[in-house]
Design a protein around this motif. Structure first.
Motif, PDB file in Angstrom:
ATOM      1  N   MET A 127     -53.707 -36.479  -6.287  1.00  0.00           N
ATOM      2  CA  MET A 127     -54.272 -35.331  -6.980  1.00  0.00           C
ATOM      3  C   MET A 127     -54.752 -34.320  -5.952  1.00  0.00           C
ATOM      4  O   MET A 127     -55.439 -34.661  -4.993  1.00  0.00           O
ATOM      5  CB  MET A 127     -55.425 -35.798  -7.856  1.00  0.00           C
ATOM      6  CG  MET A 127     -55.990 -34.725  -8.723  1.00  0.00           C
ATOM      7  SD  MET A 127     -57.095 -35.496  -9.919  1.00  0.00           S
ATOM      8  CE  MET A 127     -58.255 -34.196 -10.092  1.00  0.00           C
ATOM      9  N   SER A 128     -54.391 -33.066  -6.130  1.00  0.00           N
ATOM     10  CA  SER A 128     -54.792 -32.053  -5.164  1.00  0.00           C
ATOM     11  C   SER A 128     -56.218 -31.583  -5.443  1.00  0.00           C
ATOM     12  O   SER A 128     -56.758 -31.757  -6.531  1.00  0.00           O
ATOM     13  CB  SER A 128     -53.815 -30.882  -5.191  1.00  0.00           C
ATOM     14  OG  SER A 128     -54.003 -30.105  -6.348  1.00  0.00           O
ATOM     15  N   HIS A 129     -56.787 -30.966  -4.459  1.00  0.00           N
ATOM     16  CA  HIS A 129     -58.138 -30.425  -4.572  1.00  0.00           C
ATOM     17  C   HIS A 129     -58.131 -29.255  -5.566  1.00  0.00           C
ATOM     18  O   HIS A 129     -57.172 -28.468  -5.590  1.00  0.00           O
ATOM     19  CB  HIS A 129     -58.602 -29.967  -3.186  1.00  0.00           C
ATOM     20  CG  HIS A 129     -60.048 -29.673  -3.122  1.00  0.00           C
ATOM     21  ND1 HIS A 129     -60.562 -28.440  -3.464  1.00  0.00           N
ATOM     22  CD2 HIS A 129     -61.094 -30.441  -2.759  1.00  0.00           C
ATOM     23  CE1 HIS A 129     -61.866 -28.468  -3.301  1.00  0.00           C
ATOM     24  NE2 HIS A 129     -62.214 -29.676  -2.881  1.00  0.00           N
ATOM     25  N   HIS A 145     -57.013 -25.489  -4.687  1.00  0.00           N
ATOM     26  CA  HIS A 145     -55.617 -25.065  -4.628  1.00  0.00           C
ATOM     27  C   HIS A 145     -55.154 -24.462  -5.956  1.00  0.00           C
ATOM     28  O   HIS A 145     -54.490 -23.416  -5.974  1.00  0.00           O
ATOM     29  CB  HIS A 145     -54.712 -26.227  -4.214  1.00  0.00           C
ATOM     30  CG  HIS A 145     -54.968 -26.699  -2.821  1.00  0.00           C
ATOM     31  ND1 HIS A 145     -54.468 -26.070  -1.716  1.00  0.00           N
ATOM     32  CD2 HIS A 145     -55.709 -27.741  -2.360  1.00  0.00           C
ATOM     33  CE1 HIS A 145     -54.871 -26.699  -0.623  1.00  0.00           C
ATOM     34  NE2 HIS A 145     -55.622 -27.715  -0.992  1.00  0.00           N
ATOM     35  N   ASP A 146     -55.506 -25.084  -7.076  1.00  0.00           N
ATOM     36  CA  ASP A 146     -55.117 -24.568  -8.386  1.00  0.00           C
ATOM     37  C   ASP A 146     -55.837 -23.258  -8.694  1.00  0.00           C
ATOM     38  O   ASP A 146     -55.213 -22.303  -9.175  1.00  0.00           O
ATOM     39  CB  ASP A 146     -55.409 -25.591  -9.485  1.00  0.00           C
ATOM     40  CG  ASP A 146     -55.061 -25.044 -10.858  1.00  0.00           C
ATOM     41  OD1 ASP A 146     -53.888 -24.653 -11.065  1.00  0.00           O
ATOM     42  OD2 ASP A 146     -55.960 -24.968 -11.710  1.00  0.00           O
ATOM     43  N   ARG A 174     -54.247 -20.525  -6.693  1.00  0.00           N
ATOM     44  CA  ARG A 174     -52.921 -20.188  -7.215  1.00  0.00           C
ATOM     45  C   ARG A 174     -53.065 -19.209  -8.383  1.00  0.00           C
ATOM     46  O   ARG A 174     -52.380 -18.183  -8.448  1.00  0.00           O
ATOM     47  CB  ARG A 174     -52.182 -21.451  -7.659  1.00  0.00           C
ATOM     48  CG  ARG A 174     -50.791 -21.192  -8.235  1.00  0.00           C
ATOM     49  CD  ARG A 174     -50.181 -22.438  -8.853  1.00  0.00           C
ATOM     50  NE  ARG A 174     -51.028 -23.083  -9.855  1.00  0.00           N
ATOM     51  CZ  ARG A 174     -51.238 -22.624 -11.091  1.00  0.00           C
ATOM     52  NH1 ARG A 174     -50.651 -21.517 -11.499  1.00  0.00           N
ATOM     53  NH2 ARG A 174     -52.023 -23.270 -11.930  1.00  0.00           N
ATOM     54  N   THR A 229     -61.319 -27.610   2.510  1.00  0.00           N
ATOM     55  CA  THR A 229     -61.832 -27.909   1.169  1.00  0.00           C
ATOM     56  C   THR A 229     -62.954 -28.924   1.283  1.00  0.00           C
ATOM     57  O   THR A 229     -63.020 -29.697   2.251  1.00  0.00           O
ATOM     58  CB  THR A 229     -60.741 -28.481   0.246  1.00  0.00           C
ATOM     59  OG1 THR A 229     -60.257 -29.706   0.797  1.00  0.00           O
ATOM     60  CG2 THR A 229     -59.599 -27.496   0.068  1.00  0.00           C
ATOM     61  N   THR A 251     -65.583 -31.475  -1.440  1.00  0.00           N
ATOM     62  CA  THR A 251     -66.017 -31.921  -2.753  1.00  0.00           C
ATOM     63  C   THR A 251     -67.515 -32.111  -2.684  1.00  0.00           C
ATOM     64  O   THR A 251     -68.017 -32.830  -1.824  1.00  0.00           O
ATOM     65  CB  THR A 251     -65.316 -33.237  -3.140  1.00  0.00           C
ATOM     66  OG1 THR A 251     -63.901 -32.994  -3.125  1.00  0.00           O
ATOM     67  CG2 THR A 251     -65.735 -33.706  -4.511  1.00  0.00           C
TER      68      THR A 251
END
Length: 121
Positions: free
Chosen positions: A1-3, A6-7, A10, A68, A70
């Motif tokens: 699963m990407s961070h 990124h979404d 985008r 990135t 979290t």
């Protein structure tokens, strides 16, 4: 699963490149803090929408995620390299720091800060 950064980026790039101020504003929390190119710190989606409405429609952004992090289950962030440009050879290189917050609609930008990168200090 990407961070999640990124979404969000985008979607941010697609809305910015497409000059879609409503889509841009929707990427932010209702009480987001926003520091763009101007000296004022803006607060909230309506202020963000107004900021992006004033951006010339031919502007585009090249985006590179540098870092990135979290912060917890509902918070994340990161540091991004962005070069804004247009067809008239205008260009601005910035670093962008973001804090994201997860809400019922997904990840949104809670805090946005641009810092212009100059060739010399």
């Amino acid at each position: 699963m990407s961070h999640p950064l990124h979404d969000v980026l985008r979607r941010w790039k697609a809305a910015f490149d497409g000059h879609q101020p409503d889509a841009m504003a929707d990427l932010f929390t209702p009480d987001a803090l926003f520091q763009g190119f101007g000296p004022a710190v803006l607060t909230g989606r309506e202020a963000v929408r107004g900021y992006y409405e004033a951006v010339p429609p031919d502007r585009r952004a090249e985006v590179t995620v540098l870092h990135t992090c979290t912060i917890g289950e509902q918070a994340a962030g990161g540091f991004v390299d962005v070069t804004f440009g247009d067809a008239h050879d205008w260009e601005a290189h910035v670093h962008l720091s973001l804090v994201l917050q997860l809400d019922d609609a997904g990840w949104r930008i809670r805090q946005y800060h641009v810092s212009r990168v100059e060739a010399e200090h």
